[in-house]
Write an enzyme that holds these catalytic residues in place. Structure first.
Site, short mmCIF file in Angstrom:
data_model
loop_
_atom_site.label_atom_id
_atom_site.label_comp_id
_atom_site.label_asym_id
_atom_site.label_seq_id
_atom_site.Cartn_x
_atom_site.Cartn_y
_atom_site.Cartn_z
N PRO A 1 1.74 -4.25 -2.31
CA PRO A 1 1.34 -3.77 -3.93
C PRO A 1 2.75 -3.25 -4.60
O PRO A 1 3.85 -3.26 -3.87
CB PRO A 1 0.59 -2.49 -3.66
CG PRO A 1 0.94 -1.84 -2.44
CD PRO A 1 1.51 -3.06 -1.53
N GLY B 1 -1.77 1.51 -8.93
CA GLY B 1 -1.26 0.39 -7.89
C GLY B 1 -2.62 -0.39 -7.69
O GLY B 1 -3.65 -0.07 -8.08
N ASN B 2 -2.34 -1.40 -6.94
CA ASN B 2 -3.35 -2.52 -6.45
C ASN B 2 -3.60 -2.25 -5.01
O ASN B 2 -2.94 -1.93 -4.08
CB ASN B 2 -2.67 -3.95 -6.65
CG ASN B 2 -2.83 -4.51 -8.42
OD1 ASN B 2 -2.52 -3.76 -8.92
ND2 ASN B 2 -3.19 -5.60 -8.38
N ARG B 3 -4.75 -2.79 -4.75
CA ARG B 3 -5.12 -2.87 -3.27
C ARG B 3 -4.33 -3.82 -2.59
O ARG B 3 -4.65 -5.28 -3.23
CB ARG B 3 -6.67 -3.10 -3.20
CG ARG B 3 -7.31 -1.82 -3.24
CD ARG B 3 -8.81 -2.15 -3.05
NE ARG B 3 -9.76 -1.38 -3.80
CZ ARG B 3 -10.09 -0.16 -3.41
NH1 ARG B 3 -9.48 0.48 -2.63
NH2 ARG B 3 -10.97 0.71 -4.31
N SER B 4 -3.49 -3.77 -1.68
CA SER B 4 -2.96 -4.71 -1.17
C SER B 4 -2.53 -4.21 0.37
O SER B 4 -1.54 -3.30 0.44
CB SER B 4 -1.86 -5.41 -1.75
OG SER B 4 -1.19 -6.42 -1.22
#
Ligand code: C5P
Length: 220
Positions: free
Chosen positions: A17, A29-32
């Site tokens: 992310p 943020g993104n989930r990654s």
């Protein structure tokens, strides 16, 4: 460097992310998990490539034999990628935050001092589009990812055109599908010899498949 179909090729891959700070302790943020990007990096390395991973914050060990550039934000990720150009192949696997807070405060935002009830956002650069649309030093093969929840192939196809990449790896991330955070993935690669739908497989096996496809495309 190991031998193999990608020997002598330089590959830059984004993974994980990005974190866009609000204050010293908070971010958007993104989930990654970074698992798929790291698996592709390791596979390309096993196939003989010189691989640099431009990675957002993840809790994974560096893929064996790869150079690592660690970044936090989308703007840092773009700058790091640009510095690494030209490469033979660019793979955009990162889950980049599309927006960042317009203001980052130096000190922690305190509830007692009014806190934070709204966040102004501004758009982040699109790293994949920037690299794919370079007039000088564009990598010969630019690969994007498209995580979709509906009309997966339709959305992926228009994304490929909009961003100007050569292939796009489309996967369905609806709830209950295997991709998110797990160790398996099920994708269609658009742009490679028409479209190629692959069966459900481990993220490591998908890395090996992609490395083989890249080797074929580069004529190795
Ligand atoms: O637009 P979307 O985020 O769905 O596009 C996904 C593809 O674009 C992925 O390959 C991702 O790594 C890349 N991307 C990027 N920079 C952004 C947003 C997405 O490189 N700001």
């Amino acid at each position: 460097a190991p031998g193999g179909p990608l020997r002598g090729k330089r590959i830059v891959i984004t993974a994980g992310p990005t974190h866009e700070p609000l204050d010293p302790v908070r971010f958007i943020g993104n989930r990654s998990s970074g698992k798929q990007g790291y698996a592709i990096a390791a596979a390309c390395r096993r196939a003989g490539a010189e691989v640099t991973v431009v990675s957002g914050p993840v809790s994974l060990p560096a893929p064996s034999g790869c150079e690592m550039v660690r970044v936090e934000t989308a703007r840092q990720m773009l700058a790091a990628c640009e510095e690494l150009m030209p490469s033979d192949v660019f793979i955009a696997c990162a889950a980049v935050a599309d927006y960042r807070p317009a203001l980052e405060t130096k000190h922690k935002v305190k509830k007692e001092r009014g806190g934070l009830t709204a966040i102004d956002l501004i758009e982040n650069p699109d790293i994949l589009r920037e690299i794919a649309s370079r007039s000088a030093n564009r990598p010969g093969l630019v690969i994007g990812f498209a995580a979709e929840t509906d009309d997966v192939l339709g959305h992926a196809e228009s994304k490929m055109k909009r961003k100007g990449c050569d292939w796009i790896v489309a996967n369905d991330v609806s709830p209950g599908r295997p991709a998110m955070g797990g160790d398996q993935n099920e994708v269609t690669v658009l742009g490679f010899e028409g479209d190629k739908t692959l069966p459900l497989m481990s993220k490591d096996a998908l890395g090996d498949m992609l490395a083989a496809m890249i080797g074929r495309a580069l004529g190795g």
